[in-house]
Design an enzyme around this catalytic site. Structure first.
Site, PDB file in Angstrom:
ATOM      1  N   TYR A   1      46.807  45.587  34.274  1.00 25.05           N
ATOM      2  CA  TYR A   1      46.166  44.697  35.140  1.00 25.05           C
ATOM      3  C   TYR A   1      45.581  45.405  36.471  1.00 25.05           C
ATOM      4  CZ  TYR A   1      47.775  40.992  32.279  1.00 25.05           C
ATOM      5  OH  TYR A   1      47.777  40.198  30.895  1.00 25.05           O
ATOM      6  N   CYS A   2      44.563  45.109  36.903  1.00 29.70           N
ATOM      7  CA  CYS A   2      43.877  45.908  37.772  1.00 29.70           C
ATOM      8  C   CYS A   2      42.766  45.223  38.670  1.00 29.70           C
ATOM      9  CB  CYS A   2      43.183  46.997  37.098  1.00 29.70           C
ATOM     10  SG  CYS A   2      43.670  47.626  35.487  1.00 29.70           S
TER      11      CYS A   2
END
Length: 364
Positions: free
Chosen positions: A132-133
């Protein structure tokens, strides 16, 4: 944000060993200075060496007991039990399902680390499932392209200790550069000097493990392995875009790519078979930057995980005339763009490849 798909495991023996090693503060690379950032280990990996041995020089920097316990903990916590039952029996024949050089690299790393091939393959699939970024691509007033990303994962206490910057060498020269976790052969972040930069952000389309395992058994490419392939083989921005858009992959993803010329930047929204959307930079119409987190850009992000709005506010406050690698790093350090799960921040520009910078983050 980092969320577990397989459910948190109970305290197994590997988890307890890992906890003890963490509490002991056992040295791995030398602990980074206290604060908000640390410099990752810089490694060289020669692509002229056989895949089974090219990571051998890096192994000596790490504590084998810590790595073995960390790998077991990540696998047990992230990977559903039924996936273990599918992958482990086929792992010894990894070359049938995995193309080179990836099969050889996994086999060589497993040998060096003293783990079985099944664990090595499961580890790489685990990292595919939990990225997740936040990624930002931007063009300044002079047409220079800048690219930044935060990578968020669970297990930050583990991953901050094994984050590395890698120069991949061919004939003694840097062919491409990337940031990864030791033992993970894919790249979510990378740069081909004077050509393009790439980051990948997970796109959750539901039933991740079912779809990914089916696609993997069909010999489709893990999304981070495609990043490495493109960095290695694409000779220009346009060809990189084609490869990222059209190559079958095991899961949906957002590929963010920046070039070395004005207007060379876009977000590619992918499903497993091809592109769903191409969202290019459009500076003449005010679109001098693009922010991508883990949600389709044409839909509102969920209130529980809205990193997009704060990032856009920070970019608007910065302004096109002031955007550069330093100001982009500042934007990526804004809460909640940087959050408790942020493991590292990278800023890069294909035009200025020597300024590629990764910092390991230690959020409060």
């Amino acid at each position: 944000m980092g969320r577990l798909r397989g459910g948190a495991a109970a305290w197994t023996a590997p988890a307890l060993l890992l906890l003890l090693l963490l509490l002991q503060g056992r040295p791995l690379l030398g602990e980074p200075e206290p604060g908000f950032s640390g410099v990752p280990l810089q490694c060289n990996v020669s692509l002229d060496v056989a895949p089974e041995h090219r990571w051998d020089p890096v192994v000596s920097y790490f504590d084998p007991a810590f790595l073995q316990a960390a790998i077991a903990h990540v696998i047990d916590s992230v990977v559903p039990r039924w996936v273990h039952d599918v992958i482990r029996p086929i792992a010894e024949g990894i070359e049938f399902y995995v193309a080179q050089p990836f099969a050889g690299e996994i086999r060589g790393l497993c040998r060096a680390l003293g783990i079985n091939i099944g664990d090595g393959l499961l580890l790489n699939l685990a990292y595919e499932s939990t990225a997740y970024c936040t990624s930002i691509i931007a063009q300044d007033s002079n047409g220079n392209i800048y690219h930044g990303r935060n990578l968020d994962y669970p297990f930050g206490d583990i991953l901050r200790k094994i984050t590395i910057d890698v120069d991949f060498l061919k004939n003694g020269k840097v062919l491409y550069k990337g940031t990864t976790f030791f033992g993970y052969i894919g790249l979510w972040t990378g740069q081909s000097p004077y050509k393009f930069t790439i980051s990948g952000d997970e796109r959750d389309s539901g039933r991740w493990w079912e779809n990914a395992v089916a696609a993997f058994l069909n010999r489709d490419t893990p999304v981070s392995w495609l990043v490495r392939t493109v960095l290695s083989e694409a000779d220009c921005f346009e060809n990189a875009v084609l490869m990222l858009s059209q190559t079958p992959i095991i899961a949906s993803v957002y590929y963010i790519i920046g070039g070395a010329k004005p207007n060379e930047g876009m977000v590619i929204t992918r499903n497993r078979r091809g592109p769903l959307d191409i969202w290019p930079l459009d500076p003449l119409s005010g679109g001098w930057y693009r922010v991508e987190t883990n949600y389709d850009h044409w839909l509102p992000p969920p209130p529980s995980d809205d990193r997009r709005t704060p990032a856009m506010k920070a970019m608007n406050a910065t302004g096109q005339e002031n955007v550069n690698l330093e100001s982009l790093y500042t934007v990526l350090s804004t809460h909640p763009v940087m959050n408790q799960d942020t493991v590292y921040t990278t800023v890069m520009s294909a035009t200025f490849p020597e300024r590629y910078t990764t910092r390991i983050r230690f959020p409060e």
